[in-house]
Every structure is written in structure tokens, then in C-alpha cells.
Design a protein around this motif. Structure first.
Motif, PDB file in Angstrom:
ATOM      1  N   ALA A 188       9.736   7.372 -13.754  1.00  0.00           N
ATOM      2  CA  ALA A 188       9.140   6.219 -14.640  1.00  0.00           C
ATOM      3  C   ALA A 188       8.105   5.409 -13.524  1.00  0.00           C
ATOM      4  O   ALA A 188       7.021   5.097 -13.959  1.00  0.00           O
ATOM      5  CB  ALA A 188      10.254   5.258 -15.122  1.00  0.00           C
ATOM      6  N   ILE A 189       8.622   5.538 -12.352  1.00  0.00           N
ATOM      7  CA  ILE A 189       7.689   4.592 -11.260  1.00  0.00           C
ATOM      8  C   ILE A 189       6.483   5.398 -11.014  1.00  0.00           C
ATOM      9  O   ILE A 189       5.256   4.712 -11.184  1.00  0.00           O
ATOM     10  CB  ILE A 189       8.472   4.468  -9.995  1.00  0.00           C
ATOM     11  CG1 ILE A 189       9.671   3.637 -10.051  1.00  0.00           C
ATOM     12  CG2 ILE A 189       7.410   4.002  -8.776  1.00  0.00           C
ATOM     13  CD1 ILE A 189      10.590   3.533  -8.850  1.00  0.00           C
ATOM     14  N   GLY A 206       0.717  -1.126   0.016  1.00  0.00           N
ATOM     15  CA  GLY A 206       0.044  -0.047   0.119  1.00  0.00           C
ATOM     16  C   GLY A 206       0.908   1.300   0.111  1.00  0.00           C
ATOM     17  O   GLY A 206       2.058   1.325  -0.433  1.00  0.00           O
ATOM     18  N   TYR A 207       0.332   2.413   0.765  1.00  0.00           N
ATOM     19  CA  TYR A 207       0.901   3.768   0.851  1.00  0.00           C
ATOM     20  C   TYR A 207       1.838   3.648   1.944  1.00  0.00           C
ATOM     21  O   TYR A 207       1.193   3.453   3.163  1.00  0.00           O
ATOM     22  CB  TYR A 207       0.049   4.830   0.687  1.00  0.00           C
ATOM     23  CG  TYR A 207       0.764   6.119   0.814  1.00  0.00           C
ATOM     24  CD1 TYR A 207       1.631   6.697  -0.223  1.00  0.00           C
ATOM     25  CD2 TYR A 207       0.512   6.629   1.908  1.00  0.00           C
ATOM     26  CE1 TYR A 207       2.353   7.674  -0.031  1.00  0.00           C
ATOM     27  CE2 TYR A 207       1.332   7.759   2.246  1.00  0.00           C
ATOM     28  CZ  TYR A 207       1.884   8.444   1.171  1.00  0.00           C
ATOM     29  OH  TYR A 207       2.821   9.639   1.351  1.00  0.00           O
ATOM     30  N   PHE A 208       2.989   3.966   1.987  1.00  0.00           N
ATOM     31  CA  PHE A 208       3.878   3.971   3.214  1.00  0.00           C
ATOM     32  C   PHE A 208       4.424   5.417   3.247  1.00  0.00           C
ATOM     33  O   PHE A 208       4.884   5.846   2.145  1.00  0.00           O
ATOM     34  CB  PHE A 208       4.858   2.857   3.440  1.00  0.00           C
ATOM     35  CG  PHE A 208       4.215   1.603   3.638  1.00  0.00           C
ATOM     36  CD1 PHE A 208       3.672   0.826   4.900  1.00  0.00           C
ATOM     37  CD2 PHE A 208       3.819   1.033   2.458  1.00  0.00           C
ATOM     38  CE1 PHE A 208       3.305  -0.111   4.903  1.00  0.00           C
ATOM     39  CE2 PHE A 208       3.004  -0.460   2.644  1.00  0.00           C
ATOM     40  CZ  PHE A 208       2.801  -0.901   3.785  1.00  0.00           C
ATOM     41  N   ILE A 259       7.849  -2.917  -7.016  1.00  0.00           N
ATOM     42  CA  ILE A 259       7.861  -1.412  -7.300  1.00  0.00           C
ATOM     43  C   ILE A 259       6.937  -0.731  -8.010  1.00  0.00           C
ATOM     44  O   ILE A 259       6.435  -1.338  -9.341  1.00  0.00           O
ATOM     45  CB  ILE A 259       9.295  -1.256  -7.956  1.00  0.00           C
ATOM     46  CG1 ILE A 259      10.331  -1.799  -7.237  1.00  0.00           C
ATOM     47  CG2 ILE A 259       9.465   0.405  -8.251  1.00  0.00           C
ATOM     48  CD1 ILE A 259      11.798  -1.547  -7.922  1.00  0.00           C
ATOM     49  N   GLY A 260       6.043   0.313  -7.396  1.00  0.00           N
ATOM     50  CA  GLY A 260       5.328   1.209  -8.374  1.00  0.00           C
ATOM     51  C   GLY A 260       3.929   0.193  -8.704  1.00  0.00           C
ATOM     52  O   GLY A 260       3.321  -0.368  -8.187  1.00  0.00           O
ATOM     53  N   SER A 294       4.997  -0.704  -2.445  1.00  0.00           N
ATOM     54  CA  SER A 294       4.580   0.965  -2.350  1.00  0.00           C
ATOM     55  C   SER A 294       4.526   1.215  -3.678  1.00  0.00           C
ATOM     56  O   SER A 294       5.452   1.353  -4.643  1.00  0.00           O
ATOM     57  CB  SER A 294       5.502   1.320  -1.461  1.00  0.00           C
ATOM     58  OG  SER A 294       5.041   2.579  -0.991  1.00  0.00           O
ATOM     59  N   VAL A 295       3.556   2.191  -3.738  1.00  0.00           N
ATOM     60  CA  VAL A 295       3.306   3.276  -4.851  1.00  0.00           C
ATOM     61  C   VAL A 295       4.110   4.458  -4.424  1.00  0.00           C
ATOM     62  O   VAL A 295       4.386   5.285  -5.477  1.00  0.00           O
ATOM     63  CB  VAL A 295       1.831   3.490  -5.137  1.00  0.00           C
ATOM     64  CG1 VAL A 295       1.189   2.326  -5.724  1.00  0.00           C
ATOM     65  CG2 VAL A 295       1.352   3.995  -3.993  1.00  0.00           C
ATOM     66  N   SER A 296       4.869   4.674  -3.460  1.00  0.00           N
ATOM     67  CA  SER A 296       5.572   5.877  -3.221  1.00  0.00           C
ATOM     68  C   SER A 296       7.150   5.489  -3.507  1.00  0.00           C
ATOM     69  O   SER A 296       7.697   4.845  -2.463  1.00  0.00           O
ATOM     70  CB  SER A 296       5.283   6.267  -1.631  1.00  0.00           C
ATOM     71  OG  SER A 296       5.349   5.490  -0.778  1.00  0.00           O
ATOM     72  N   PRO A 297       7.583   6.156  -4.548  1.00  0.00           N
ATOM     73  CA  PRO A 297       8.944   5.759  -4.946  1.00  0.00           C
ATOM     74  C   PRO A 297       9.943   6.064  -3.902  1.00  0.00           C
ATOM     75  O   PRO A 297      11.151   5.524  -3.675  1.00  0.00           O
ATOM     76  CB  PRO A 297       9.312   6.567  -6.325  1.00  0.00           C
ATOM     77  CG  PRO A 297       8.036   7.315  -6.581  1.00  0.00           C
ATOM     78  CD  PRO A 297       7.065   7.029  -5.317  1.00  0.00           C
TER      79      PRO A 297
END
Lengths: 272, 349
Positions: free
Chosen positions: B316-317, A158-160, A200-201, A182-185
């Protein structure tokens, strides 16, 4: 930069991006199969649950600070799969929660996972634990839970934010096999350092499709790839035009940025 | 699809449609299309979301009480911790509500004086414009005089019984403003005949000005008392004295965890990890103040690593995640979500 209202250029891009979704979902429903490359982190999910079953220890699944959003629905697909597997192997699944809204939804999904396996009587409502809405109170509650239960496997999907490393290190300390997504790079490096597998992403969004091979998700996944190609082409066109503008400044080149950002009122006639 | 699911799908679609149209359409439609403003209901819709969020908050509270309550009742392992948690929860609720009520009191006393000032000005304006009101101007003045008497007496009492030492400037100002507000008040008290109606205008104007100034001083007095109140001190102790430092302590753990995670991540096991190790060393050395002893170009190299390869990967991500999020949102909006996280109507969902 955030925008309050879409410009006509943005609407055209949105339509171009949305069209493949409906097309590929229809194709997938008609029976067309799409190739999905192997994602090691997703393969590791079953491995992690199996490990917990062999060790006779719990599994934890954290949705982090995810609110009710598209990310949450992507996470729920994985949670549903993990719950089914845990119900099948009779693993204890812990679901520490940060948001009450998410807790209600996640609990329903978890209950459904047990129901699908015909083991609804084994569902323990006490395994869905609301810890705190406050970021670090949640992190400390999670750490305590992981240490007390000595979980065999931990999923962080999820989102962290800044608490990501605290959560991942807690699992690391008890020797849990950890899979994170996580969607937060900004949090990805922390997860890569502290977890065994990291998605990743967008791999987070692909995970559910990969696990279920379900037509709607497979079609959506294929459409995402096509949309990325469109984005890539727009980026390449922008780079080429910017470069050309520098080399031949006397020519009046097309300004993509301006084209996309031109608001309604500049098109004439619209009261804005 | 059962009725419940169908209903959810319809509501979801209509809700999504509103925000979608709000986003894609101009703030105001052209007149030939009706000149409609989509955003006009945004405030009400946001309030609705807040109301739903408040209901969901109760779910969290119920969950805490259920999980930790059962642990205490059945004396399960960790019952003592659960008791501590529930005790902390109740203490925090009591202290927060108490503090909130004390804070509300700060504005309410000054607000009463502001309302009276506004009332005085309204009576004057109505009398000047000969606007017809339910009560006559003199009847309204009588009500104003009575209410102002009470408010001034209350302010005087608050000044004399204040639990804190009131600074001389505030004390003098309150006494001064009270005296000045009493003068027009006494004049208004003497006017009882309709023929003298025009005489109320000037005292009302003076009184309105004095009351608004007095409201400001009363606010300062109440804020002073609030800042030194037991409610504020207790809340400060549990929130700023305990809760915030505990959060900071958790955050501080990050420093140690970064070291241990960094140690694991930068162990050179393969060509990729060697590359990452080199990049990390360059970035770290480029950050330190005595980089020039090592190499002059380190900061530029560090900046290049962060702004070119690293930023490209980040973008990109973000692009990938944004598109995936967009597609997931469309699927949810149009309810073409699959059976990936439900048993498709067989269960309760």
C-alpha cells in the motif's frame, strides 16, 4: 519486475492515471478547494522550528541519499517552507548533503527561502555542507555535525537506506525534535522508533501541498487519491477474478495480468 | 515566466518527451511508420548525463574546499578537523590517481603487442587480397619489424628489471614466445625485393600468433608487478585498510542503535504499541532455532505476519508513493510545478 518498454495495456493504465491530475489541477486553479486531512507530522514542522528558535539552537535538514528525482522535488517544497520559517525566526539551518547535484539545487531553494523573507543577507553558504557521496561516510559526517551543533530540531526527508537509524539516533542522542519522511517502506519502522513524527510514503509528497495549500499541489493531491481508487478497484477485480478462476475453472475468465503484459508484437502488424 | 525559466521548461519537456516515447513505443517502429529506433541515441544521451554528473562532482569538491578552507584560514572552531579532512582528501586523490595510472600501464604494454599482432595479420590479409594501401606491403613490413623489435626489447627489459620475483612458468613462456616471434621477424628482415612479396605471408601469420600469445604473458607479468607495486599497496592501505573498515564500523553501530530504538518502540504505552510488541515478539521467537520449545507453530505465524499483514501494508505504501512520484514527475515534465520551492521568477532560480 522492471520493463524496458510499455505494453499497450500499461499505456492505457498510465493515461487513466494521468487524466485526473490535469482535471483536478484545473479545478483547483478555478478556485475549488479540497479537504486535506490533518497530518500530525507536517503540523510538527512549524513546532520544531519554533522550538529551535526558543532554544537558540540550530535546525538541520537532511535529504539523505535522495538523487535528482520526483522525491527530491517533493522534499524541496518542505525545505523551502522550513527555510522561510528559519529565516523568519533567524534560526541557523544546516543542510548536510550527499550528492553534489542535489546540493546545487537545494542551495538555490534555500537561498530563495531567505530571499522571500527579505533576509538574503543572512543566508550563509557555509550552512550547505557537502559531506560525502559514500553512504556511511555521510552518516558519520551527519552524526558529527548533529553532536557538535546540538541541534534542537532535525528533519529527515527523502530517500534513506541502512543509514536511516544512524541519522535518527544521532538526533535522538542530542534530544532533537525529529520529523522524518521516507518513501522507502523498509526504513519507516526505524524512523517511527527513533523520531518524534514520521510521514509514511506518499505523505512526503502531500506535505508540501498541506503546507502551502497551493492549487497545483492541492489538485495533484486530490488526483492521487482518485488514482489510488482506480488501483484499488483493479486490485479488487484481480482478486475477484483469481478467486472465481479457482472456484469455476471451466470458465475462460479474463486474465488481467496477461491483458496488461501483452506486448506490441502480439497485437499484430508491429515490427518489434 | 522569464526567458531563462521558459528555456528550462522547453528543454525539460523535450528531454522528458524523448524518454517517454522511448518507453511507450515499441523498440522499433513498424516499417510503414519509418522503422525508427528510439533507443539508438540512448548511449550518447547517457554519456551526456555522465559528463554533466562529472561537472556536478566538482561542485562538491569546491564546497568542501570552501567550507573547510575558510575554517582553516580564519582559524575557526574545528580548524584542525578541517585540516585533517582536506589532508585526507588530497592524500586520497594522489593515491587514487597514482594507482589508476599504474593500472593503466598493465594494459598498455600488452595492448601494444596485441596491436602489433593485429597489424601483422592486417598486412597479410591486405597482401593476399591485393588491396591497395598507401604504403606497399614491404614498407608496412619494415614498420612492423621496427616496432616489434622495440616491443620485444621492451618486454625483455621488463622481464629482467621486474621489481617482483617472476614465476618460472611466466619467465620461460616469455623467453620462449620472444624467441619464436624473433624467427619470423628475422625472415621478414631479409625480404627486401618486391618479387619476394609472397614470402612474407607465412612469417606474418606465425608472428601474429606469437605476438598475441606474448601479449597474454606480458599482461600476467605486468599484473604481477602491479599487484606488488607501491601504488597498489598505498591505495589498498588508504581505501581497503582505512576507508572500508571505517564504513563497516559505522554500519556496525546499527546493531546497538537497533537495540536502543527497539527498546523505545516496544514499550507498551497504548493498545497499538501492545499490538506491535506482540507481533515483534512472535516474529523474533519464530526466527530463533529453539522455537519448538515454545510453540511448534511460531515459524508459520511469523511467516504469516510478514507475508500477509506486513506485505499488504508495504505494498500500500509503495503504491501510494509510486502514484505520488508519477504525478510529481508529470508536473515537473510539463513544468506545471507551482511556486512551492521558488519565488517564481523574482529570484535567481
Amino acid at each position: 519486475m522492471g520493463v524496458e518498454h510499455a505494453t499497450p495495456g500499461m499505456i492505457i493504465i498510465m493515461i487513466i492515471l494521468a487524466m485526473p491530475l490535469f482535471y483536478f489541477i484545473r479545478r483547483a486553479r478555478e478556485g475549488k478547494t479540497f479537504f486535506v486531512r490533518r497530518i500530525a507530522g507536517v503540523d510538527a514542522i512549524d513546532q520544531a522550528i519554533g522550538r529551535a528558535a526558543e532554544m537558540g539552537r540550530s535546525v538541520s535538514f537532511s535529504t539523505g541519499l535522495t538523487s535528482v528525482s520526483p522525491t527530491l522535488y517533493a522534499v524541496l517544497g518542505v525545505l523551502f517552507h522550513v527555510t522561510k520559517k528559519c529565516a523568519l525566526y533567524r534560526n541557523k539551518l544546516l543542510l548536510p548533503q550527499n550528492s553534489p547535484e542535489v546540493m546545487a539545487i537545494a542551495e538555490s531553494v534555500m537561498k530563495d527561502g531567505y530571499r522571500v523573507q527579505g533576509r538574503i543577507n543572512e543566508f550563509d553558504p557555509a550552512s550547505v555542507v557537502f559531506l560525502s557521496e559514500e553512504q556511511f561516510a555521510y552518516a558519520s559526517g551527519y552524526m558529527g555535525m548533529i553532536h557538535r551543533e546540538k541541534v534542537a530540531s532535525a528533519f529527515l526527508f527523502g530517500y534513506f537506506a541502512a543509514e536511516s537509524l544512524i541519522l535518527a539516533e544521532a538526533g535522538q542522542q542530542v534530544g532533537a525534535l525529529q520529523v522524518a519522511a521516507s518513501v522507502s517502506p523498509e526504513q519507516v519502522p526505524f524512523f517511527i522508533s527513533a523520531c518524534d513524527y514520521t510521514l509514511i510514503g506518499e505523505e512526503l509528497f502531500a506535505a508540501s501541498a498541506y503546507l502551502t495549500k497551493e492549487p497545483v499541489q492541492m489538485g495533484s493531491l486530490r488526483a492521487q487519491d482518485r488514482a489510488k481508487i482506480v488501483i484499488f478497484l483493479i486490485v479488487m477485480l484481480g482478486v475477484a477474478l483469481s478467486t472465481a478462476k479457482v472456484i469455476w475453472p471451466e470458465i475462460n475468465w479474463l486474465d488481467i495480468n496477461q491483458l496488461i503484459r501483452t506486448p506490441w508484437e502480439n497485437l499484430g502488424g508491429g515490427a518489434v | 515566466m522569464n526567458f531563462r525559466k521558459r528555456l528550462i521548461a522547453v528543454v525539460t519537456f523535450l528531454g522528458g518527451l524523448y524518454f517517454f516515447l522511448d518507453f511507450i513505443l515499441p523498440q522499433k517502429l513498424p516499417e510503414y511508420l519509418g522503422g525508427y529506433e528510439f533507443s539508438r541515441y540512448n548511449q550518447q544521451i547517457s554519456s551526456g548525463f555522465i559528463a554533466i554528473g562529472s561537472v556536478a562532482f566538482a561542485l562538491g569538491l569546491i564546497n568542501l574546499l570552501y567550507i573547510h578552507g575558510t575554517k582553516i584560514v580564519f582559524k575557526r572552531q574545528g580548524a584542525l578537523n578541517s585540516a585533517a579532512l582536506l589532508l585526507s582528501l588530497i592524500t586520497m586523490i594522489v593515491f587514487t590517481v597514482n594507482e589508476w595510472m599504474a593500472f593503466e600501464g598493465v594494459n598498455s604494454h600488452a595492448g601494444k603487442l596485441r596491436n602489433l599482432s593485429e597489424f601483422a595479420r592486417q598486412i597479410k590479409n591486405d597482401a593476399e587480397s591485393k588491396r591497395l594501401t598507401e604504403k606497399t606491403p614491404l614498407e608496412r613490413v619494415a614498420i612492423l619489424v621496427e616496432a616489434t623489435d622495440d616491443a620485444l626489447a621492451d618486454t625483455e627489459k621488463a622481464l629482467n628489471t621486474s621489481p617482483v620475483l617472476v614465476p618460472v612458468i611466466i619467465r620461460d613462456e616469455i623467453i620462449n614466445r620472444t624467441t619464436k616471434a624473433t624467427e619470423p621477424l628475422n625472415i621478414l628482415r631479409t625480404i627486401s625485393d618486391d618479387s619476394e612479396k609472397s614470402k612474407i605471408l607465412e612469417p606474418l601469420e606465425v608472428m601474429a600468433g606469437e605476438l598475441i600469445a606474448l601479449a597474454g604473458e606480458r599482461q600476467k607479468l605486468e599484473e604481477l608487478a602491479y599487484k606488488k607495486s607501491v601504488s597498489k599497496a598505498l591505495y589498498g592501505f588508504v581505501y581497503e585498510g582505512l576507508f572500508v573498515p571505517l564504513g563497516s564500523a559505522m554500519f556496525a553501530l546499527l546493531g546497538f542503535y537497533i537495540i536502543s530504538a527497539g527498546y523505545r518502540a516496544f514499550r507498551v504505552k497504548s493498545a497499538e504499541s501492545a499490538l506491535m510488541m506482540i507481533a515483534a515478539v512472535v516474529v523474533m521467537l519464530g526466527q530463533i532455532p529453539f522455537y519448538s520449545y515454545i510453540h511448534e507453530s511460531l515459524p508459520e505465524l511469523r511467516l504469516w505476519l510478514l507475508e500477509v499483514p506486513s506485505a499488504a501494508a508495504f505494498r500500500a505504501i509503495k503504491f501510494g508513493a509510486a502514484i505520488a512520484g508519477l504525478y510529481m514527475a508529470i508536473r515537473m515534465w510539463c513544468s506545471i510545478e507551482s511556486t512551492s520551492f521558488s519565488d517564481d521568477g523574482k529570484g535567481e532560480i
